[in-house]
Design an enzyme around this catalytic site. Structure first.
Site, PDB file in Angstrom:
ATOM      1  CG  ASN A  34      58.513  29.187  48.281  1.00  8.33           C
ATOM      2  OD1 ASN A  34      58.812  29.102  46.810  1.00  8.33           O
ATOM      3  ND2 ASN A  34      58.276  30.431  48.982  1.00  8.33           N
TER       4      ASN A  34
ATOM      5  CE  LYS B 263      61.230  31.762  48.299  1.00  7.99           C
ATOM      6  NZ  LYS B 263      61.842  33.566  48.942  1.00  7.99           N
TER       7      LYS B 263
ATOM      8  CG  HIS C 209      55.859  33.959  47.525  1.00  9.83           C
ATOM      9  ND1 HIS C 209      56.975  35.354  47.719  1.00  9.83           N
ATOM     10  CD2 HIS C 209      56.041  33.464  48.653  1.00  9.83           C
ATOM     11  CE1 HIS C 209      58.022  34.754  48.325  1.00  9.83           C
ATOM     12  NE2 HIS C 209      57.700  34.413  49.112  1.00  9.83           N
TER      13      HIS C 209
ATOM     14  CD  GLU D  41      60.330  35.948  46.761  1.00  6.62           C
ATOM     15  OE1 GLU D  41      60.131  34.751  45.851  1.00  6.62           O
ATOM     16  OE2 GLU D  41      60.848  35.519  47.693  1.00  6.62           O
TER      17      GLU D  41
ATOM     18  CD  GLU E  11      56.261  33.473  53.281  1.00  6.39           C
ATOM     19  OE1 GLU E  11      57.191  33.106  53.913  1.00  6.39           O
ATOM     20  OE2 GLU E  11      56.756  34.289  51.922  1.00  6.39           O
TER      21      GLU E  11
ATOM     22  N   GLY F 172      64.465  36.258  52.712  1.00  4.14           N
ATOM     23  CA  GLY F 172      65.269  35.743  52.460  1.00  4.14           C
ATOM     24  C   GLY F 172      66.682  36.705  52.866  1.00  4.14           C
TER      25      GLY F 172
ATOM     26  CB  SER G 173      64.921  35.300  57.429  1.00  2.69           C
ATOM     27  OG  SER G 173      65.431  36.036  56.560  1.00  2.69           O
TER      28      SER G 173
HETATM   29  P1  PGA Z   1      63.008  32.934  53.290  1.00  5.61           P
HETATM   30  O1  PGA Z   1      62.044  32.598  52.603  1.00  5.61           O
HETATM   31  O2  PGA Z   1      62.605  31.437  54.266  1.00  5.61           O
HETATM   32  O3  PGA Z   1      63.948  32.853  52.209  1.00  5.61           O
HETATM   33  O4  PGA Z   1      62.925  33.534  53.830  1.00  5.61           O
HETATM   34  C1  PGA Z   1      60.625  32.517  52.185  1.00  5.61           C
HETATM   35  C2  PGA Z   1      59.623  32.495  51.610  1.00  5.61           C
HETATM   36  O5  PGA Z   1      59.952  33.497  50.708  1.00  5.61           O
HETATM   37  O6  PGA Z   1      58.362  32.146  51.797  1.00  5.61           O
END
Ligand code: PGA
Length: 235
Positions: free
Chosen positions: A8, A10, A91, A93, A161, A167, A197
């Site tokens: 991803n 982003k 997601h 976010e 998640e 993140g 992460s």
């Molecule tokens: P990250 O993001 O690996 O940076 O924690 C994962 C995600 O948001 O899908």
């Protein structure tokens, strides 16, 4: 079933030139891997410019209508036409920053399934929800609401998640991720992957020790060697 590793990206990178370079490096780092399906979800604007026979493509979101007066939206059909076989929906976010509700996510999931996209449906608890012992209830509610009216969840992959693990280099410990996975497996019979992460150090444990079917990788998917290591360690 093959293991799944989904990148991803982003809202990264900021130029097509960089996106092509990153994609090319990931292709190189992952080309000899077997038994693992690699999916790249770049910003939609780059989709038509990135293509490789060993890599599947996915969107990071889509709208619920096929076409019409919906300024700024991209429909599932457009993603399909641009070569996508996957789409990430729900997601955290988008839930948090763009106020996406369970109802909106449910409409998107139905629309994406209708055109044959595989949906990567993200669910997770916040730190406050975890601290107050609500993790299972929250996950069950999100599952039920997101999949409301969907009789056959074939075509849906659940991405667990934990919001507090995204993140920040602080992934969910393997033991508790396994417990959550076991809980989810009782609720739904479909592949379940972990995200939050993930790096090349911890990746294998989520597969071998916790028992997930794959990984959703954010920050580490922007680092081709690191991402390649993740794919190689679980292949
Ligand atoms: P990250 O993001 O690996 O940076 O924690 C994962 C995600 O948001 O899908």
């Amino acid at each position: 079933m093959n293991k799944l590793v989904i990148a991803n990206w982003k809202c990264n990178p900021t130029t097509l030139k960089e996106a092509k370079k990153l994609f090319k490096s990931i292709v190189k780092e992952t080309k000899d891997t077997k038994n693992t399906e690699v999916v790249i979800c770049p910003p939609a604007i780059y989709l038509l410019s990135l293509k490789d026979k060993n890599i599947k493509m996915g969107g990071q979101d889509c709208f619920w209508e096929e076409r019409g007066a919906y300024t700024g939206e991209i429909s599932p059909k457009m993603l399909k036409d641009a070569g996508c076989s996957y789409v990430i929906l729900g997601h955290s976010e988008r839930r948090k920053i763009l106020d996406e509700t369970d109802e909106v996510i449910n409409k998107k999931i139905k629309a994406a399934l209708a055109v044959g996209l595989t949906v990567v449906f993200c669910i997770g608890e916040t730190v406050a929800e975890r601290m107050t012992g609500q993790t299972e209830q929250i996950l069950e509610n999100k599952l039920r609401a997101g999949l409301n009216g969907i009789i056959n969840p074939q075509g849906v992959i659940i991405a667990y998640e934990p919001v507090w693990a995204i993140g920040n280099g602080n992934p969910c410990d393997i033991g508790s991720s396994r417990e959550t996975l076991e809980f989810l497996r009782e609720k739904i019979n479909t592949p379940i992957i972990y995200g939050g992460s993930v790096d090349s150090q911890c990746a294998i444990s989520y597969i071998n020790e916790a028992g997930f079917d794959g990984l959703l990788v954010g920050a580490a998917s922007l680092l081709p060697e690191e991402f390649g290591m993740i794919v190689k360690t679980i292949s």
